[in-house]
Motif scaffolding. Structure first.
Motif, PDB file in Angstrom:
ATOM      1  N   ILE A  23       0.836  -1.199   0.000  1.00  0.00           N
ATOM      2  CA  ILE A  23       0.000   0.000   0.000  1.00  0.00           C
ATOM      3  C   ILE A  23       0.871   1.248   0.000  1.00  0.00           C
ATOM      4  CG2 ILE A  23      -1.663   1.339   1.353  1.00  0.00           C
ATOM      5  CD1 ILE A  23      -2.684  -1.430   2.417  1.00  0.00           C
ATOM      6  N   LEU A  24       1.856   1.279   0.880  1.00  0.00           N
ATOM      7  CA  LEU A  24       2.708   2.463   0.985  1.00  0.00           C
ATOM      8  C   LEU A  24       3.564   2.659  -0.264  1.00  0.00           C
ATOM      9  CD1 LEU A  24       3.648   2.138   4.750  1.00  0.00           C
ATOM     10  CD2 LEU A  24       1.995   3.707   3.705  1.00  0.00           C
ATOM     11  N   ASP A  25       4.011   1.579  -0.878  1.00  0.00           N
ATOM     12  CA  ASP A  25       4.736   1.691  -2.150  1.00  0.00           C
ATOM     13  C   ASP A  25       3.847   2.303  -3.222  1.00  0.00           C
ATOM     14  OD1 ASP A  25       7.042   0.599  -1.062  1.00  0.00           O
ATOM     15  OD2 ASP A  25       6.745  -1.391  -1.961  1.00  0.00           O
ATOM     16  N   LEU A  26       2.613   1.857  -3.269  1.00  0.00           N
ATOM     17  CA  LEU A  26       1.651   2.373  -4.238  1.00  0.00           C
ATOM     18  C   LEU A  26       1.446   3.884  -4.058  1.00  0.00           C
ATOM     19  CD1 LEU A  26      -0.496   1.585  -6.428  1.00  0.00           C
ATOM     20  CD2 LEU A  26      -2.117   1.425  -4.543  1.00  0.00           C
ATOM     21  N   LEU A  27       1.451   4.325  -2.801  1.00  0.00           N
ATOM     22  CA  LEU A  27       1.231   5.736  -2.488  1.00  0.00           C
ATOM     23  C   LEU A  27       2.531   6.536  -2.430  1.00  0.00           C
ATOM     24  CD1 LEU A  27      -1.442   5.273   0.332  1.00  0.00           C
ATOM     25  CD2 LEU A  27      -1.822   5.684  -2.112  1.00  0.00           C
ATOM     26  N   HIS A  28       3.660   5.868  -2.695  1.00  0.00           N
ATOM     27  CA  HIS A  28       4.991   6.495  -2.637  1.00  0.00           C
ATOM     28  C   HIS A  28       5.258   7.107  -1.258  1.00  0.00           C
ATOM     29  CE1 HIS A  28       5.274   5.842  -6.912  1.00  0.00           C
ATOM     30  NE2 HIS A  28       4.149   6.494  -7.099  1.00  0.00           N
ATOM     31  N   LYS A  29       4.977   6.306  -0.227  1.00  0.00           N
ATOM     32  CA  LYS A  29       5.165   6.753   1.157  1.00  0.00           C
ATOM     33  C   LYS A  29       6.171   5.865   1.860  1.00  0.00           C
ATOM     34  CE  LYS A  29       1.968   9.974   1.109  1.00  0.00           C
ATOM     35  NZ  LYS A  29       2.252  11.373   1.362  1.00  0.00           N
ATOM     36  N   ASN A  30       6.863   6.439   2.813  1.00  0.00           N
ATOM     37  CA  ASN A  30       7.860   5.752   3.624  1.00  0.00           C
ATOM     38  C   ASN A  30       7.150   4.940   4.705  1.00  0.00           C
ATOM     39  OD1 ASN A  30       9.792   5.142   5.641  1.00  0.00           O
ATOM     40  ND2 ASN A  30      11.029   6.886   5.032  1.00  0.00           N
ATOM     41  N   HIS A  43      -6.924  11.185  -3.698  1.00  0.00           N
ATOM     42  CA  HIS A  43      -6.066  10.529  -4.681  1.00  0.00           C
ATOM     43  C   HIS A  43      -5.585   9.172  -4.156  1.00  0.00           C
ATOM     44  CE1 HIS A  43      -3.336  10.032  -7.994  1.00  0.00           C
ATOM     45  NE2 HIS A  43      -2.307   9.918  -7.165  1.00  0.00           N
ATOM     46  N   ALA A  44      -5.188   9.125  -2.885  1.00  0.00           N
ATOM     47  CA  ALA A  44      -4.733   7.875  -2.275  1.00  0.00           C
ATOM     48  C   ALA A  44      -5.859   6.843  -2.286  1.00  0.00           C
ATOM     49  CB  ALA A  44      -4.255   8.130  -0.844  1.00  0.00           C
ATOM     50  N   LEU A  45      -7.066   7.287  -1.999  1.00  0.00           N
ATOM     51  CA  LEU A  45      -8.230   6.394  -2.013  1.00  0.00           C
ATOM     52  C   LEU A  45      -8.470   5.838  -3.409  1.00  0.00           C
ATOM     53  CD1 LEU A  45     -10.577   5.207  -0.389  1.00  0.00           C
ATOM     54  CD2 LEU A  45     -11.856   7.290  -0.877  1.00  0.00           C
ATOM     55  N   HIS A  65       1.814 -11.945  -3.068  1.00  0.00           N
ATOM     56  CA  HIS A  65       1.975 -10.820  -2.156  1.00  0.00           C
ATOM     57  C   HIS A  65       1.611 -11.194  -0.728  1.00  0.00           C
ATOM     58  CE1 HIS A  65       2.766  -8.126  -5.430  1.00  0.00           C
ATOM     59  NE2 HIS A  65       1.724  -8.603  -6.059  1.00  0.00           N
ATOM     60  N   ASP A  66       1.082 -12.385  -0.541  1.00  0.00           N
ATOM     61  CA  ASP A  66       0.683 -12.838   0.779  1.00  0.00           C
ATOM     62  C   ASP A  66       1.840 -13.614   1.403  1.00  0.00           C
ATOM     63  OD1 ASP A  66      -0.539 -13.611   3.063  1.00  0.00           O
ATOM     64  OD2 ASP A  66      -2.104 -14.804   2.118  1.00  0.00           O
ATOM     65  N   ARG A  85      -6.083 -18.263   2.993  1.00  0.00           N
ATOM     66  CA  ARG A  85      -5.267 -17.168   2.484  1.00  0.00           C
ATOM     67  C   ARG A  85      -6.007 -15.847   2.647  1.00  0.00           C
ATOM     68  NH1 ARG A  85      -3.627 -20.382  -2.912  1.00  0.00           N
ATOM     69  NH2 ARG A  85      -2.068 -21.728  -1.952  1.00  0.00           N
ATOM     70  N   VAL A  86      -5.265 -14.817   2.998  1.00  0.00           N
ATOM     71  CA  VAL A  86      -5.836 -13.485   3.132  1.00  0.00           C
ATOM     72  C   VAL A  86      -5.303 -12.651   1.986  1.00  0.00           C
ATOM     73  CG1 VAL A  86      -6.032 -11.450   4.590  1.00  0.00           C
ATOM     74  CG2 VAL A  86      -5.939 -13.716   5.637  1.00  0.00           C
ATOM     75  N   GLY A  87      -6.179 -12.216   1.122  1.00  0.00           N
ATOM     76  CA  GLY A  87      -5.789 -11.457  -0.057  1.00  0.00           C
ATOM     77  C   GLY A  87      -5.566  -9.983   0.238  1.00  0.00           C
ATOM     78  N   PHE A  88      -5.069  -9.308  -0.771  1.00  0.00           N
ATOM     79  CA  PHE A  88      -4.766  -7.885  -0.645  1.00  0.00           C
ATOM     80  C   PHE A  88      -6.008  -7.063  -0.303  1.00  0.00           C
ATOM     81  CE2 PHE A  88      -4.371  -3.659  -2.618  1.00  0.00           C
ATOM     82  CZ  PHE A  88      -3.325  -3.174  -1.846  1.00  0.00           C
ATOM     83  N   ALA A  89      -7.130  -7.363  -0.920  1.00  0.00           N
ATOM     84  CA  ALA A  89      -8.349  -6.588  -0.681  1.00  0.00           C
ATOM     85  C   ALA A  89      -8.756  -6.630   0.795  1.00  0.00           C
ATOM     86  CB  ALA A  89      -9.489  -7.106  -1.560  1.00  0.00           C
ATOM     87  N   ALA A  90      -8.663  -7.800   1.402  1.00  0.00           N
ATOM     88  CA  ALA A  90      -9.014  -7.932   2.819  1.00  0.00           C
ATOM     89  C   ALA A  90      -8.011  -7.205   3.706  1.00  0.00           C
ATOM     90  CB  ALA A  90      -9.086  -9.401   3.210  1.00  0.00           C
ATOM     91  N   ARG A  91      -6.742  -7.284   3.357  1.00  0.00           N
ATOM     92  CA  ARG A  91      -5.716  -6.609   4.168  1.00  0.00           C
ATOM     93  C   ARG A  91      -5.835  -5.090   4.051  1.00  0.00           C
ATOM     94  NH1 ARG A  91      -2.644 -10.385   6.379  1.00  0.00           N
ATOM     95  NH2 ARG A  91      -1.950 -12.177   5.180  1.00  0.00           N
ATOM     96  N   ALA A  92      -6.215  -4.610   2.875  1.00  0.00           N
ATOM     97  CA  ALA A  92      -6.291  -3.161   2.635  1.00  0.00           C
ATOM     98  C   ALA A  92      -7.584  -2.543   3.164  1.00  0.00           C
ATOM     99  CB  ALA A  92      -6.159  -2.880   1.144  1.00  0.00           C
ATOM    100  N   PHE A  93      -8.609  -3.357   3.410  1.00  0.00           N
ATOM    101  CA  PHE A  93      -9.928  -2.837   3.776  1.00  0.00           C
ATOM    102  C   PHE A  93      -9.910  -1.841   4.948  1.00  0.00           C
ATOM    103  CE2 PHE A  93     -13.986  -3.003   6.009  1.00  0.00           C
ATOM    104  CZ  PHE A  93     -14.836  -2.597   4.989  1.00  0.00           C
TER     105      PHE A  93
END
Length: 113
Positions: A23-30, A43-45, A65-66, A85-93
């Motif tokens: 998520i942070l890579d996608l948003l270019h955040k540390n 924009h982040a949303l 990615h899991d 397995r826990v996918g990205f959508a569940a982790r990002a929710f």
């Protein structure tokens, strides 16, 4: 390492750094310390919702990615192992909900402070 995301608009969200990294890579955040300002929230949303939608279209690629992919145990069916397995959508929710709330209430999200 845990990352604690905080905002005045919603409850705190805790994530393991290895799960928040995508998520942070996608948003270019540390991942160590940062802020998503109220102005950046929309924009982040949008970016995060797009990534979630893409991961749902191709769930088989989401497994890489899991990091904590569930291994099939003795006596466990293949279907049950896949369901664990826990996918990205569940982790990002939780962070998506925080972003929605931050956008609506014009608040920032901070972490590592």
């Amino acid at each position: 390492m845990l990352i604690s995301f905080k905002s005045k608009s919603s409850p705190e969200v805790l994530m393991y750094q290895e799960h928040a990294q995508r998520i942070l890579d996608l948003l270019h955040k540390n991942p160590t310390r940062g802020v998503i300002t109220a102005e950046e929230a929309a924009h982040a949303l949008s970016l995060l919702e797009g990534e979630v939608a893409a991961s749902k279209l191709h769930p088989e690629t989401d497994v890489e990615h899991d990091i904590h992919t569930h291994e099939q145990e003795d006596g466990e069916s293949t279907e049950h192992a896949v369901m664990q397995r826990v996918g990205f959508a569940a982790r990002a929710f939780p962070l998506l909900e925080m972003l929605r709330s931050a956008k609506q209430e014009n608040e920032s999200i901070i972490w590592g402070i």
